[in-house]
Design an enzyme around this catalytic site. Structure first.
Site, PDB file in Angstrom:
ATOM      1  CG  ASP A   9      -1.964  -1.084   1.124  1.00 31.06           C
ATOM      2  OD1 ASP A   9      -2.220  -1.559   0.006  1.00 31.06           O
ATOM      3  OD2 ASP A   9      -2.524  -1.462   2.168  1.00 31.06           O
ATOM      4  CD  GLU A  27      -3.244   8.977   6.796  1.00 30.55           C
ATOM      5  OE1 GLU A  27      -2.122   9.128   6.273  1.00 30.55           O
ATOM      6  OE2 GLU A  27      -3.782   7.883   6.890  1.00 30.55           O
ATOM      7  CG  ASP A  67       0.674  11.991  21.125  1.00 27.45           C
ATOM      8  OD1 ASP A  67       0.902  12.751  22.085  1.00 27.45           O
ATOM      9  OD2 ASP A  67       1.058  10.805  21.073  1.00 27.45           O
ATOM     10  CG  LEU A 119      -8.407   0.122  11.608  1.00 26.35           C
ATOM     11  CD1 LEU A 119      -8.969  -0.697  10.460  1.00 26.35           C
ATOM     12  CD2 LEU A 119      -7.146  -0.531  12.123  1.00 26.35           C
ATOM     13  CB  ALA A 123      -2.487   9.747  21.745  1.00 24.63           C
TER      14      ALA A 123
HETATM   15  P1  NAP Z   1       4.258   2.353   6.934  1.00 26.43           P
HETATM   16  O1  NAP Z   1       4.219   2.970   8.270  1.00 26.43           O
HETATM   17  O2  NAP Z   1       5.511   1.677   6.492  1.00 26.43           O
HETATM   18  O3  NAP Z   1       3.067   1.272   6.788  1.00 26.43           O
HETATM   19  C1  NAP Z   1       1.775   1.542   7.153  1.00 26.43           C
HETATM   20  C2  NAP Z   1       0.919   0.261   7.057  1.00 26.43           C
HETATM   21  O4  NAP Z   1      -0.379   0.681   6.687  1.00 26.43           O
HETATM   22  C3  NAP Z   1       1.417  -0.743   5.998  1.00 26.43           C
HETATM   23  O5  NAP Z   1       1.211  -2.059   6.480  1.00 26.43           O
HETATM   24  C4  NAP Z   1       0.516  -0.430   4.805  1.00 26.43           C
HETATM   25  O6  NAP Z   1       0.298  -1.556   3.957  1.00 26.43           O
HETATM   26  C5  NAP Z   1      -0.787  -0.065   5.521  1.00 26.43           C
HETATM   27  N1  NAP Z   1      -1.684   0.814   4.757  1.00 26.43           N
HETATM   28  C6  NAP Z   1      -1.398   1.956   4.069  1.00 26.43           C
HETATM   29  N2  NAP Z   1      -2.521   2.457   3.517  1.00 26.43           N
HETATM   30  C7  NAP Z   1      -3.538   1.607   3.862  1.00 26.43           C
HETATM   31  C8  NAP Z   1      -4.935   1.593   3.606  1.00 26.43           C
HETATM   32  N3  NAP Z   1      -5.534   2.556   2.895  1.00 26.43           N
HETATM   33  N4  NAP Z   1      -5.686   0.605   4.148  1.00 26.43           N
HETATM   34  C9  NAP Z   1      -5.109  -0.367   4.901  1.00 26.43           C
HETATM   35  N5  NAP Z   1      -3.789  -0.401   5.186  1.00 26.43           N
HETATM   36  C10 NAP Z   1      -3.017   0.573   4.667  1.00 26.43           C
HETATM   37  O7  NAP Z   1       3.867   3.530   5.900  1.00 26.43           O
HETATM   38  P2  NAP Z   1       3.542   3.518   4.367  1.00 26.43           P
HETATM   39  O8  NAP Z   1       3.503   2.112   3.845  1.00 26.43           O
HETATM   40  O9  NAP Z   1       4.405   4.501   3.679  1.00 26.43           O
HETATM   41  O10 NAP Z   1       2.034   4.084   4.389  1.00 26.43           O
HETATM   42  C11 NAP Z   1       1.752   5.381   4.864  1.00 26.43           C
HETATM   43  C12 NAP Z   1       0.481   5.264   5.648  1.00 26.43           C
HETATM   44  O11 NAP Z   1       0.784   4.614   6.881  1.00 26.43           O
HETATM   45  C13 NAP Z   1      -0.147   6.572   6.070  1.00 26.43           C
HETATM   46  O12 NAP Z   1      -0.964   7.110   5.052  1.00 26.43           O
HETATM   47  C14 NAP Z   1      -0.933   6.169   7.294  1.00 26.43           C
HETATM   48  O13 NAP Z   1      -2.272   5.839   6.967  1.00 26.43           O
HETATM   49  C15 NAP Z   1      -0.272   4.896   7.770  1.00 26.43           C
HETATM   50  N6  NAP Z   1       0.240   5.081   9.144  1.00 26.43           N
HETATM   51  C16 NAP Z   1      -0.386   4.398  10.129  1.00 26.43           C
HETATM   52  C17 NAP Z   1       0.004   4.566  11.444  1.00 26.43           C
HETATM   53  C18 NAP Z   1      -0.722   3.798  12.487  1.00 26.43           C
HETATM   54  O14 NAP Z   1      -1.615   3.032  12.116  1.00 26.43           O
HETATM   55  N7  NAP Z   1      -0.423   3.993  13.768  1.00 26.43           N
HETATM   56  C19 NAP Z   1       1.051   5.424  11.768  1.00 26.43           C
HETATM   57  C20 NAP Z   1       1.676   6.120  10.732  1.00 26.43           C
HETATM   58  C21 NAP Z   1       1.250   5.938   9.400  1.00 26.43           C
HETATM   59  P3  NAP Z   1       1.517  -2.307   3.158  1.00 26.43           P
HETATM   60  O15 NAP Z   1       2.156  -3.181   4.191  1.00 26.43           O
HETATM   61  O16 NAP Z   1       0.832  -3.065   2.089  1.00 26.43           O
HETATM   62  O17 NAP Z   1       2.423  -1.216   2.644  1.00 26.43           O
END
Ligand code: NAP
Length: 273
Positions: free
Chosen positions: A54, A126, A154, A169, A189
């Site tokens: 993703d 987002e 945060d 989520l 948070a």
């Molecule tokens: P990453 O931190 O390396 O991975 C984020 C995880 O979120 C990966 O497992 C990715 O899937 C999954 N993901 C991304 N978009 C998704 C979606 N629309 N639906 C379900 N899962 C999704 O960062 P990255 O791969 O560069 O992705 C950036 C995204 O990470 C941001 O847009 C944000 O949404 C998310 N993020 C989440 C958190 C958290 O949940 N605490 C914190 C920071 C960022 P893959 O393994 O297939 O790449």
């Protein structure tokens, strides 16, 4: 058709599964070429193949920008929710035309005082603001000009329906069917017992201002981040163009929720009622 191919991890270019997929396309009369940046996209390209997870899909959506070129996510990564198609199962439906194109809303953010050429202002998942030091943020949100109570947290995010299965989520936001025309505003948070994620119509204009004792904060658009001075105002709204995402007709969103995120998994399922 002319296919552009984007991989974020260069080693993947030599992956055998990718090579055989591209050979099958060429044998069927298609043209394929790799891109690194948006500038590499050639005239007449019919589709961008995003090869990875993703995170790669998010970067691919930046590469196509407002060109209208649809993106097909082929999973060679970790989770693969946006990029859900297994590499071995893509060629047949692709060549048979057994797919449709869906429109995924994007967010546009503008940051007061930040030159527009310094950052790409669109996001598929987002836009989020975060602390960049140890101090908590005070985040004020004005929704169509009306202020919400200050969030002491945060950070805060504004997510699309596509982003509802990503960061949103993790902070307790609802899961939205991809075609839902809504945005989610959710604190990260929060230091309160009484705040909840808020779902608003996609035509809302959302102004965010941030107070921080650290004097600065970060904001992210998917996987890209900028650091700005506290007090910098951000305006977030739905972009005037959307991302065209290729959806193989066999795809089922609810199935993806259960297979990738184990939604509703329960030891009682399948047992006799
Ligand atoms: P990453 O931190 O390396 O991975 C984020 C995880 O979120 C990966 O497992 C990715 O899937 C999954 N993901 C991304 N978009 C998704 C979606 N629309 N639906 C379900 N899962 C999704 O960062 P990255 O791969 O560069 O992705 C950036 C995204 O990470 C941001 O847009 C944000 O949404 C998310 N993020 C989440 C958190 C958290 O949940 N605490 C914190 C920071 C960022 P893959 O393994 O297939 O790449």
């Amino acid at each position: 058709m002319k296919f552009a191919v984007y991989v974020k991890t260069p080693e993947l270019r030599n992956d055998e599964r990718l090579s055989s997929m591209l050979s099958a396309l060429v044998s069927a009369g298609a043209e394929t070429y790799f891109i690194e940046t948006a500038g590499d996209l050639r005239e007449g390209t019919g589709m961008l193949l995003s090869i990875g997870g993703d995170g790669t899909f998010l970067s691919a959506s930046k590469r196509v920008g407002d060109s209208g070129i649809p993106v097909l996510g082929v999973n060679l990564g970790r989770l693969g929710f946006l990029s859900e198609n297994d590499i071995g199962e893509v060629i047949e439906p692709l060549l048979a035309g057994d797919y449709s194109i869906e429109e995924r809303e994007l967010l546009k953010v503008s940051a007061e005082g930040l030159a527009p050429d310094r950052y790409y202002p669109y996001a598929l998942n987002e836009v989020s603001v975060h602390r960049c030091g140890s101090a908590m943020l005070g985040v004020t949100v004005a929704l169509d000009g009306r202020k919400l109570p200050v969030y002491w947290a945060d950070g805060l995010l504004v997510a699309t329906s596509s982003g509802s299965t990503a960061y949103s989520l993790s902070v307790g936001g609802p899961i939205c069917m991809p075609e839902s025309r809504v945005l989610i505003i959710a604190p990260i948070a929060p230091h309160n017992l009484n705040v909840r994620p808020l779902v608003v119509p996609d035509h809302s204009s959302i102004d965010i201002s941030v107070h921080s004792r650290d004097g600065a904060f970060m904001f992210s658009m998917d996987n890209r981040t900028e650091t700005v001075e506290a007090g910098t105002r951000l305006s977030v709204s739905v972009a005037q163009f959307s991302l065209k995402r290729v959806r193989l007709n066999k795809y089922n969103f609810v199935k993806a929720l259960t297979s990738k995120l184990f939604w509703g998994e329960d030891v009682r399922n399948g047992a006799e009622q």
